[in-house]
Design a protein around this motif. Structure first.
Motif, mmCIF file in Angstrom:
data_model
loop_
_atom_site.group_PDB
_atom_site.id
_atom_site.type_symbol
_atom_site.label_atom_id
_atom_site.label_comp_id
_atom_site.label_asym_id
_atom_site.label_seq_id
_atom_site.Cartn_x
_atom_site.Cartn_y
_atom_site.Cartn_z
ATOM 1 N N VAL A 110 -6.364 -13.889 -6.955
ATOM 2 C CA VAL A 110 -6.836 -15.259 -6.715
ATOM 3 C C VAL A 110 -6.181 -15.843 -5.468
ATOM 4 O O VAL A 110 -6.843 -16.486 -4.643
ATOM 5 C CB VAL A 110 -6.552 -16.146 -7.949
ATOM 6 N N ALA A 111 -4.884 -15.609 -5.299
ATOM 7 C CA ALA A 111 -4.177 -16.149 -4.140
ATOM 8 C C ALA A 111 -4.608 -15.492 -2.841
ATOM 9 O O ALA A 111 -4.432 -16.077 -1.764
ATOM 10 C CB ALA A 111 -2.671 -15.983 -4.324
ATOM 11 N N ALA A 112 -5.188 -14.275 -2.923
ATOM 12 C CA ALA A 112 -5.619 -13.592 -1.702
ATOM 13 C C ALA A 112 -6.981 -14.057 -1.223
ATOM 14 O O ALA A 112 -7.322 -13.851 -0.054
ATOM 15 C CB ALA A 112 -5.640 -12.078 -1.937
ATOM 16 N N MET A 125 -6.662 -5.595 0.919
ATOM 17 C CA MET A 125 -5.904 -4.733 0.008
ATOM 18 C C MET A 125 -4.417 -4.757 0.333
ATOM 19 O O MET A 125 -3.564 -4.845 -0.548
ATOM 20 C CB MET A 125 -6.437 -3.292 0.097
ATOM 21 N N THR A 126 -4.115 -4.660 1.618
ATOM 22 C CA THR A 126 -2.712 -4.701 2.032
ATOM 23 C C THR A 126 -2.089 -6.058 1.721
ATOM 24 O O THR A 126 -0.925 -6.143 1.304
ATOM 25 C CB THR A 126 -2.610 -4.411 3.539
ATOM 26 N N SER A 184 -1.943 0.492 -1.583
ATOM 27 C CA SER A 184 -1.805 1.034 -0.223
ATOM 28 C C SER A 184 -2.664 2.274 -0.034
ATOM 29 O O SER A 184 -3.327 2.431 1.000
ATOM 30 C CB SER A 184 -0.339 1.359 0.051
ATOM 31 N N LEU A 185 -2.671 3.166 -1.028
ATOM 32 C CA LEU A 185 -3.528 4.352 -0.947
ATOM 33 C C LEU A 185 -4.997 3.955 -0.904
ATOM 34 O O LEU A 185 -5.792 4.536 -0.145
ATOM 35 C CB LEU A 185 -3.265 5.271 -2.148
ATOM 36 N N LEU A 186 -5.374 2.959 -1.707
ATOM 37 C CA LEU A 186 -6.758 2.505 -1.725
ATOM 38 C C LEU A 186 -7.163 1.934 -0.370
ATOM 39 O O LEU A 186 -8.256 2.211 0.143
ATOM 40 C CB LEU A 186 -6.937 1.466 -2.830
ATOM 41 N N GLY A 233 -10.077 2.700 4.659
ATOM 42 C CA GLY A 233 -10.065 2.691 6.123
ATOM 43 C C GLY A 233 -10.518 4.012 6.704
ATOM 44 O O GLY A 233 -11.304 4.060 7.650
ATOM 45 N N ASP A 234 -10.063 5.127 6.107
ATOM 46 C CA ASP A 234 -10.485 6.446 6.580
ATOM 47 C C ASP A 234 -11.972 6.669 6.346
ATOM 48 O O ASP A 234 -12.668 7.245 7.180
ATOM 49 C CB ASP A 234 -9.685 7.536 5.878
#
Length: 632
Positions: free
Chosen positions: A101-103, A218-219, A278-280, A285-286
């Protein structure tokens, strides 16, 4: 994602089935799979915490406090006898919900500021950039803690704090991306197609930068979770008795040497969640990057006369108002450029003008070529006729009038077309934009130094065309593809630009330019990116369209042989000025300026001239330049 990236994804004409397999393979990369599986597991545990937790998270048992892990309490109990596993599950639900929610608020705010700042530039960009720099000047966690302390601890304070400071990361990244995208050909084509700034931003540029923004989101969720845990540890986050990983770490700190699990297990949960996100983010991105810049785009590849004088500067405060100009009239299908002068913004007088006092005319149905070396100002002159001079330049004198509608064929079809939008969809949008323009305004365009307000050439008004429905747009789309001699229009309409050959892409660009039924066709080096065989086919297509539709052709190129083969008259430009002009036959047979002779000497084989300036390609007649120059 840029067109170059997507061109690397498939070779022209690659089967759709193989394209789908290629896309599926990108989403099976190990990083994305690992991140998705791990985060999905954490999310499921958090969502089903009430069903999974063996005990209520706030249930106390003062006689059973500080028990080590056992079969009854897998993660042990805390100092108040509460089950640590149950509290961790409910804490995951609380912290993930607050983090997501905060993001959202900083994501939306940062997207808006980055899009507007990067697209419009100028003073607005300067103001927004200073606001961004002001927020960045304060350490992130310090300002977040200060805001939460000021507004009060709890979920509302956390959401407000991140809404106020979390947007700067999005704004800076997206501003840079949008600033780079706005100079690309498909953005100019969308504006030339009559789309408003808002529609270009929302419909075309936003989808192009959205993947990068999602990766940043995500980050950012990871950073927000760490901040929530930090605030909970300091007593400014989620307040007891609601479970929270930060408060659990803080409560277990005093027992860290004797009952390590009280702090270590919540800390491990934070680390594992951060790794999953981070993996997600890296995997997405890839998958979206495909070996180059950034994500999908939905630009428009059509070009139609815009009629706005976007390039003219407004008088500054205290500056005298320009004298009213007498409106010149040009007939339908004519082009008239008078005294056009274009300068770079902020350039000194010693630098000189990019285009300096150009006069150029094209009669209805005539083909006029403008030839010169790179940087001579020929493309800039052409864009001025549509009011599409690049940012950083301005029209300071003269004007450029187009009688009626104009369509523009851009130089590189790979950048003039939407890389992730099917050809049929792009043509359909161009057709609908043309219909809206027909219903709402008279045709014509004008670029002038006299005013920055939209102005039009007083060409005769056409009767408004009725709005087409979906079936009508589709029929018109297929008809345009047939007009440019594309085989199997149904398949072409379903294809993406990277699935077509270079010649097919250029024909699609021509079809987009024809979507508005123009009277004038402006061609900005349309054959430069093509091989010789395809180049000849495109030139023949332009000549045929000119004859069949009665188009006026204004053709820009650095290749004198190409210009002479399609144009009746030629103007030679150098350093922003026209140094020689005349019929194609006169320019080829008897050049009067040394620079024109240099251009002729640089051409291995010139076209054979026919009567009245008509030409045929030299390869077709087997005549060389020496024979042509001697009049044989």
């Amino acid at each position: 994602m840029s067109a170059v990236e997507l061109g690397a994804l498939l070779t022209p004409g690659e089967p759709p089935g193989r394209a789908r397999r290629s896309r599926a393979a990108r989403y099976r990369n190990p990083t994305l799979v690992a991140g998705t599986v791990l985060f999905a597991a954490i999310l499921l545990l958090a969502c089903f915490a009430p069903a999974i937790a063996p005990y209520p998270p706030t249930e106390q048992n003062l006689g059973g406090g500080l028990h080590p892990p056992s079969a009854e309490h897998w993660f042990g109990t805390d100092q108040l006898g509460r089950d640590v596993l149950s509290r961790m599950l409910f804490a995951a639900q609380t912290d993930l919900r607050i983090a997501i929610v905060a993001a959202i608020a900083p994501f939306l705010i940062g997207m808006l500021i980055g899009l507007v700042s990067g697209y419009f530039g100028g003073r607005l960009d300067w103001i927004l950039a200073r606001a961004t720099d002001t927020v960045i000047a304060f350490p992130f966690y310090v300002i977040v803690i200060a805001i939460v302390f000021a507004v009060g601890a709890g979920e509302a304070g956390i959401v407000l704090a991140f809404a106020l400071v979390g947007w700067v990361g999005y704004a800076r990244v997206l501003r840079a991306q949008v600033g780079a995208l706005r100079s690309l050909g498909w953005v100019h084509a969308a504006r030339g197609g009559g789309l408003s700034h808002a529609r270009v931003l929302v419909r075309h540029i936003l989808p192009n930068v959205l993947p990068q923004a999602v990766v940043l989101l995500m980050t950012e969720i990871v950073l927000i979770m760490v901040a929530i845990v930090t605030l909970g540890y300091l007593g400014l986050g989620v307040q007891p008795p609601t479970p929270d990983w930060g408060t659990m770490i803080s409560d277990g700190q005093q027992f860290v040497t004797t009952h390590w699990w009280l702090s270590a297990l919540p800390g491990a949960a934070v680390v594992v969640t951060g790794i999953a996100l981070s993996l997600l983010a890296d995997g997405l991105g890839d998958a979206w990057r495909v070996g180059g810049p950034s994500g999908p785009a939905r630009p428009s590849g059509r070009a139609r006369a815009s009629a706005a004088e976007r390039a003219a500067p407004r008088p500054g405060p205290g500056a005298p108002e320009p004298e009213p100009r007498t409106r010149r009239e040009v007939p339908l299908g004519a082009v008239s450029i008078r005294g056009l002068r274009i300068e770079a913004e902020g350039a000194s007088e010693a630098v000189g003008a990019l285009v300096d006092g150009v006069d150029l005319d094209a009669a209805p149905g005539e083909a006029v070529g403008v030839v010169g070396e790179s940087g001579s100002g020929k493309s800039l002159t052409l864009r001025a006729a549509l009011g599409l001079v690049p940012s950083g330049t301005r029209v300071v004198a003269g004007d450029a009038l187009v009688g009626g509608r104009a369509g523009m064929v851009f130089q590189d079809p790979l950048t003039a077309l939407d890389p992730l939008c099917r050809v049929g969809a792009q043509l359909g949008e161009a057709i609908r934009a043309a219909d809206r323009a027909s219903a709402g305004r008279a045709p014509g365009s004008r670029a002038s130094a006299s005013s920055s307000a939209p102005r039009r050439s007083p060409a005769p008004r056409r009767s408004p065309a009725p709005r087409r429905g979906r079936a009508g747009v589709r029929m018109r789309t297929l008809d345009l593809l047939r007009q440019v001699r594309l085989p199997d229009p149904e398949r072409i309409a379903r294809s993406y630009p990277h699935q077509l050959s270079g010649g097919q892409r250029q024909r699609v660009v021509i079809a987009l330019a024809l979507a508005s039924d123009p009277s004038v066709l402006l061609c900005d080096e349309p054959t430069t990116a093509l091989d010789v065989t395809v180049q000849r086919e495109v030139l023949r297509l332009l000549e045929r369209l000119r004859r069949e539709r009665g188009l006026t052709l204004l053709f820009v190129s650095h290749d004198l042989a190409v210009v002479a083969s399609v144009c009746d008259r030629i103007a030679v430009m150098r350093r922003g000025r026209i140094v020689e002009a005349g019929t194609a036959e006169a320019i080829v047979r008897s050049p009067g300026h040394p620079y024109t002779r240099e251009l002729l000497d640089a051409v291995p084989r010139l076209p054979v001239m026919r009567a009245r300036g008509a030409t045929v390609p030299a390869d077709d007649e087997g005549a060389g330049r020496a024979a042509e120059r001697s009049g044989e």
